[in-house]
Design an enzyme around this catalytic site. Structure first.
Site, PDB file in Angstrom:
ATOM      1  N   GLU A 286     -35.441 -51.940   8.098  1.00  0.00           N
ATOM      2  CA  GLU A 286     -36.066 -52.717   7.009  1.00  0.00           C
ATOM      3  C   GLU A 286     -37.054 -51.793   6.313  1.00  0.00           C
ATOM      4  O   GLU A 286     -38.003 -51.314   6.927  1.00  0.00           O
ATOM      5  CB  GLU A 286     -36.734 -53.963   7.583  1.00  0.00           C
ATOM      6  CG  GLU A 286     -35.731 -54.957   8.156  1.00  0.00           C
ATOM      7  CD  GLU A 286     -34.607 -55.296   7.181  1.00  0.00           C
ATOM      8  OE1 GLU A 286     -34.903 -55.652   6.034  1.00  0.00           O
ATOM      9  OE2 GLU A 286     -33.417 -55.172   7.556  1.00  0.00           O
ATOM     10  N   CYS A 320     -44.506 -54.598   1.743  1.00  0.00           N
ATOM     11  CA  CYS A 320     -43.214 -54.212   1.169  1.00  0.00           C
ATOM     12  C   CYS A 320     -42.812 -55.209   0.092  1.00  0.00           C
ATOM     13  O   CYS A 320     -42.035 -54.896  -0.805  1.00  0.00           O
ATOM     14  CB  CYS A 320     -42.166 -54.158   2.264  1.00  0.00           C
ATOM     15  SG  CYS A 320     -42.054 -55.697   3.175  1.00  0.00           S
TER      16      CYS A 320
HETATM   17  N1  LIG Z   1     -38.770 -54.348   4.629  1.00  0.00           N
HETATM   18  C1  LIG Z   1     -39.706 -54.733   5.469  1.00  0.00           C
HETATM   19  O1  LIG Z   1     -39.581 -55.742   6.165  1.00  0.00           O
HETATM   20  C2  LIG Z   1     -40.964 -53.921   5.588  1.00  0.00           C
HETATM   21  C3  LIG Z   1     -42.061 -54.481   6.250  1.00  0.00           C
HETATM   22  C4  LIG Z   1     -43.224 -53.725   6.355  1.00  0.00           C
HETATM   23  C5  LIG Z   1     -43.287 -52.455   5.813  1.00  0.00           C
HETATM   24  N2  LIG Z   1     -42.210 -51.949   5.170  1.00  0.00           N
HETATM   25  C6  LIG Z   1     -42.270 -50.616   4.567  1.00  0.00           C
HETATM   26  O2  LIG Z   1     -42.927 -49.719   5.459  1.00  0.00           O
HETATM   27  C7  LIG Z   1     -43.562 -48.682   4.727  1.00  0.00           C
HETATM   28  C8  LIG Z   1     -44.987 -48.533   5.193  1.00  0.00           C
HETATM   29  O3  LIG Z   1     -45.020 -48.292   6.557  1.00  0.00           O
HETATM   30  P1  LIG Z   1     -45.265 -46.836   7.183  1.00  0.00           P
HETATM   31  O4  LIG Z   1     -46.158 -46.067   6.290  1.00  0.00           O
HETATM   32  O5  LIG Z   1     -45.692 -47.057   8.580  1.00  0.00           O
HETATM   33  O6  LIG Z   1     -43.800 -46.222   7.141  1.00  0.00           O
HETATM   34  P2  LIG Z   1     -43.287 -44.885   7.816  1.00  0.00           P
HETATM   35  O7  LIG Z   1     -41.852 -44.759   7.503  1.00  0.00           O
HETATM   36  O8  LIG Z   1     -44.181 -43.746   7.510  1.00  0.00           O
HETATM   37  O9  LIG Z   1     -43.474 -45.140   9.392  1.00  0.00           O
HETATM   38  C9  LIG Z   1     -42.853 -46.240  10.019  1.00  0.00           C
HETATM   39  C10 LIG Z   1     -42.697 -45.914  11.508  1.00  0.00           C
HETATM   40  O10 LIG Z   1     -41.788 -44.834  11.636  1.00  0.00           O
HETATM   41  C11 LIG Z   1     -42.344 -43.846  12.474  1.00  0.00           C
HETATM   42  N3  LIG Z   1     -41.744 -42.558  12.149  1.00  0.00           N
HETATM   43  C12 LIG Z   1     -42.126 -41.671  11.202  1.00  0.00           C
HETATM   44  N4  LIG Z   1     -41.275 -40.624  11.203  1.00  0.00           N
HETATM   45  C13 LIG Z   1     -40.344 -40.860  12.140  1.00  0.00           C
HETATM   46  C14 LIG Z   1     -39.198 -40.159  12.603  1.00  0.00           C
HETATM   47  N5  LIG Z   1     -38.819 -38.990  12.097  1.00  0.00           N
HETATM   48  N6  LIG Z   1     -38.456 -40.708  13.579  1.00  0.00           N
HETATM   49  C15 LIG Z   1     -38.803 -41.904  14.112  1.00  0.00           C
HETATM   50  N7  LIG Z   1     -39.883 -42.597  13.719  1.00  0.00           N
HETATM   51  C16 LIG Z   1     -40.636 -42.092  12.747  1.00  0.00           C
HETATM   52  C17 LIG Z   1     -43.834 -43.974  12.233  1.00  0.00           C
HETATM   53  O11 LIG Z   1     -44.553 -43.363  13.277  1.00  0.00           O
HETATM   54  C18 LIG Z   1     -43.986 -45.474  12.175  1.00  0.00           C
HETATM   55  O12 LIG Z   1     -44.039 -46.013  13.471  1.00  0.00           O
HETATM   56  C19 LIG Z   1     -43.470 -49.101   3.269  1.00  0.00           C
HETATM   57  O13 LIG Z   1     -42.429 -48.389   2.663  1.00  0.00           O
HETATM   58  C20 LIG Z   1     -43.135 -50.582   3.349  1.00  0.00           C
HETATM   59  O14 LIG Z   1     -42.473 -51.083   2.216  1.00  0.00           O
HETATM   60  C21 LIG Z   1     -41.058 -52.651   5.061  1.00  0.00           C
HETATM   61  N1  LIG Z   2     -42.856 -60.502   5.195  1.00  0.00           N
HETATM   62  C1  LIG Z   2     -43.961 -60.108   4.357  1.00  0.00           C
HETATM   63  C2  LIG Z   2     -43.894 -58.675   3.955  1.00  0.00           C
HETATM   64  C3  LIG Z   2     -43.675 -57.676   5.043  1.00  0.00           C
HETATM   65  C4  LIG Z   2     -43.772 -56.300   4.511  1.00  0.00           C
HETATM   66  O1  LIG Z   2     -44.765 -55.694   4.354  1.00  0.00           O
HETATM   67  C5  LIG Z   2     -44.019 -60.960   3.104  1.00  0.00           C
HETATM   68  O2  LIG Z   2     -43.138 -61.764   2.875  1.00  0.00           O
HETATM   69  O3  LIG Z   2     -44.958 -60.787   2.347  1.00  0.00           O
END
Ligand SMILES: NC(=O)c1ccc[n+]([C@@H]2O[C@H](COP(=O)([O-])OP(=O)(O)OC[C@H]3O[C@@H](n4cnc5c(N)ncnc54)[C@H](O)[C@@H]3O)[C@@H](O)[C@H]2O)c1
Ligand SMILES: N[C@@H](CCC=O)C(=O)O
EC number: 1.2.1.88
Length: 515
Positions: A286, A320
């Site tokens: 995600e 996100c």
């Molecule tokens: N779609 C969703 O449901 C959702 C929900 C929350 C956040 N997000 C997204 O998450 C991002 C923000 O979170 P972030 O800054 O923690 O993201 P990120 O991708 O930097 O890190 C996410 C996780 O991945 C790990 N990670 C980093 N490099 C890795 C690798 N090479 N292998 C394995 N794991 C690794 C990090 O340590 C962390 O635990 C934004 O893009 C946001 O939109 C999406």
């Molecule tokens: N589920 C949350 C977003 C999660 C991502 O950051 C929302 O619906 O706002």
């Protein structure tokens, strides 16, 4: 009897008693700052010399906790322990595993303000956002427990004379959970609880930004009676252990939430079959969003401005689902922009560990610098209509920022900023609004503010996002009500908090017996 699912109510901080109780919880947690936290492998607490130092993003001097860092050797130990635990954990009935989640939910509910206070300090969340994060975690525990009880019954199949057919679900084996920092309790809780209740042991590598609150979840599940080895806590440097976890030949699934960049890397690596690997890995990824609110000419303009402002600036746009693009019909563009600026002027920015503000800091220096760069890019691509102020002297503060008259292909209209920055663009008609809304590589959330039923009906099918909202903002999905997950480069559309989610962690099996 298990009662029907009902989502956890939010705390009303206008009520003086709630405010006072929350202040007490903040003081309690402040008294616990700076401690050392171990890895947890096979129930054993392991303290390493090398530590992740988690700080308060609203006050850079304040250390939240010092968390032990796992090496590749620890990953191997954790995988061995998970494999061992799988032999018995998979024999627990669906009801027994669900009961464990219900017990965990009850523990968190009793300590709700304490958990939210940790989120205020560890992630810089304003009080209402922290409260929502804790409530969502409780919801995931309650909801997935109930879903597992349902799935534990299997599915009905047709029988023929002298033939009985059975359809049931079984767990897959150990897997890896890699969450982000922005829902530092809820997403960790949901992405861990789902595979576990389905019968799979987990290796949890929390975000390096928020490992302390993740440890608190491990403690809760332990207190609820989770057998050792079912949840192994292995925080660490992703550059050191990230690929190793994903590539490991015993990793059955990777439950990832985070950026597009990391998600696509994991997706690609997990596809490679390693020597000795005997199954295909499943990847739940995600990822990011570039989410749009469309405002039609037949719309409630007060509602539109409120939806844009709260979706763009709630938790400083670090969702996100945050609205980073407002696509407005040319006839109402000026009015919506003006109303949005007026509402934004009223927002308070400050350190939520000291006062109950609307917006706190952004999570770290890297994000602060990135958002600041995008504000400069925005000045070249459109006109700064409001905000743009930044201050990282004590914490990482960025003021809510609105750009107007931005072209649909501009970088600030296309790239995920993950901060309190929203770009306004005008469109001639509903066709053009939908075209702009769909013109990014992401497809996570979106909203349409309109009183035109024909347009809403079109958007239902033509606005290509996983979570589409009518006449409200585009954030704040609730477990069991709005299952969450996106299309395109926003991910694998897993629909967290929905009725299909647990199946990502289960194998469906058919047994056909002839009599
Ligand atoms: N779609 C969703 O449901 C959702 C929900 C929350 C956040 N997000 C997204 O998450 C991002 C923000 O979170 P972030 O800054 O923690 O993201 P990120 O991708 O930097 O890190 C996410 C996780 O991945 C790990 N990670 C980093 N490099 C890795 C690798 N090479 N292998 C394995 N794991 C690794 C990090 O340590 C962390 O635990 C934004 O893009 C946001 O939109 C999406
Ligand atoms: N589920 C949350 C977003 C999660 C991502 O950051 C929302 O619906 O706002």
């Amino acid at each position: 009897m298990v009662l029907p699912f009902k989502h956890e109510p939010f705390t009303d901080f206008k009520d003086e008693r709630n405010r006072q109780e929350f202040e007490v919880a903040l003081e309690q947690v402040k008294g616990e700052l700076g401690k050392d936290y171990p890895l947890v492998i096979n129930g054993e607490k392991i303290f390493t010399d090398d530590k992740l130092i988690s700080i308060n993003p609203g006050n850079k001097e304040q250390v939240i906790g010092k968390v032990s860092k796992a090496t590749k050797g620890h990953v191997d130990q954790a995988m061995d322990s998970a494999n061992h635990a799988f032999k018995t954990w998979k024999t627990w009935t669906a009801e027994e595993r669900a009961d464990l989640l219900f017990r965990a939910a009850a523990i968190v509910r009793r300590r709700k303000h304490e958990f939210s206070a940790w989120l205020v300090l560890d992630a810089g969340k304003p009080w209402d956002q922290a409260d929502g994060d804790t409530a969502e975690g409780i919801d995931f525990l309650e909801y997935y427990g109930r879903q597992m009880i349902e799935l534990g019954k299997g599915k009905p199949l047709a029988d023929r004379p002298n033939e009985h057919n059975a359809y049931f679900y079984q767990p897959m084996g150990p897997g890896v959970v890699i969450p982000p920092w922005n829902f530092a309790f809820a997403i960790v809780c949901g992405t861990v609880a789902a595979p576990i209740v389905a019968g799979n042991p987990v290796l949890l590598k929390p975000s390096e930004n928020t490992p302390v609150i993740a440890y608190k979840l491990v403690e809760v599940l332990e207190e609820a009676g989770l057998p050792k080895g079912v949840l192994n806590f292995i925080p660490g440097d992703p550059a050191e252990i990230g690929d190793y976890l994903v590539d490991h030949k015993e990793t059955h699934f990777i439950n990832f939430t985070g950026s597009r960049q990391t998600g696509t890397r994991i997706y690609e690596r997990a596809a490679k079959v390693q020597d000795g690997q005997q199954f295909l890995k499943r990847v739940i990824a995600e990822m990011g969003g570039k989410d749009t609110i469309i405002v039609d000419k037949d719309a409630d303009l007060e509602l539109a401005a409120d939806a844009i402002v709260n979706s763009a600036f709630g938790f400083s746009g670090q969702k996100c689902s945050a609205c980073s693009r407002a696509v407005i019909h040319q006839d109402v563009y000026d009015a919506v922009l003006e109303k949005s600026i007026e509402l934004t002027k009223k927002l308070t920015v400050g350190n939520p560990s000291e006062e109950n503000v609307y917006m706190g800091p952004v999570v770290n220096q890297k994000q602060f610098d990135k958002i600041k760069d995008y504000i400069e890019i925005g000045k070249a691509e459109g006109e700064l209509a409001y905000g743009g102020g930044t201050d990282d002297s004590q914490g990482f503060f960025i003021h809510p920022t609105i750009f107007k008259d931005v072209g649909p292909k501009a970088r600030i209209m296309q790239e995920e900023i993950f901060g309190p920055v929203v770009a306004f663009t005008r469109a001639a008609d509903f066709d053009e609004m939908l075209e702009i809304a769909n013109n990014t590589e992401y497809g996570l959330t979106g909203a349409v503010i309109s009183n035109n039923r024909e347009h809403l009906n079109r958007a239902r099918y033509e606005f290509h996002v996983g979570n589409l909202y009518f006449n409200r903002g585009c954030t704040a999905a609730i477990v069991g009500y709005q299952p969450f997950g996106g299309f395109k480069m926003s991910g694998t559309d897993s629909k967290a908090g929905g009725p299909d989610y647990l199946q990502h962690f289960l194998e469906a099996k058919i047994v056909s017996e002839t009599f």
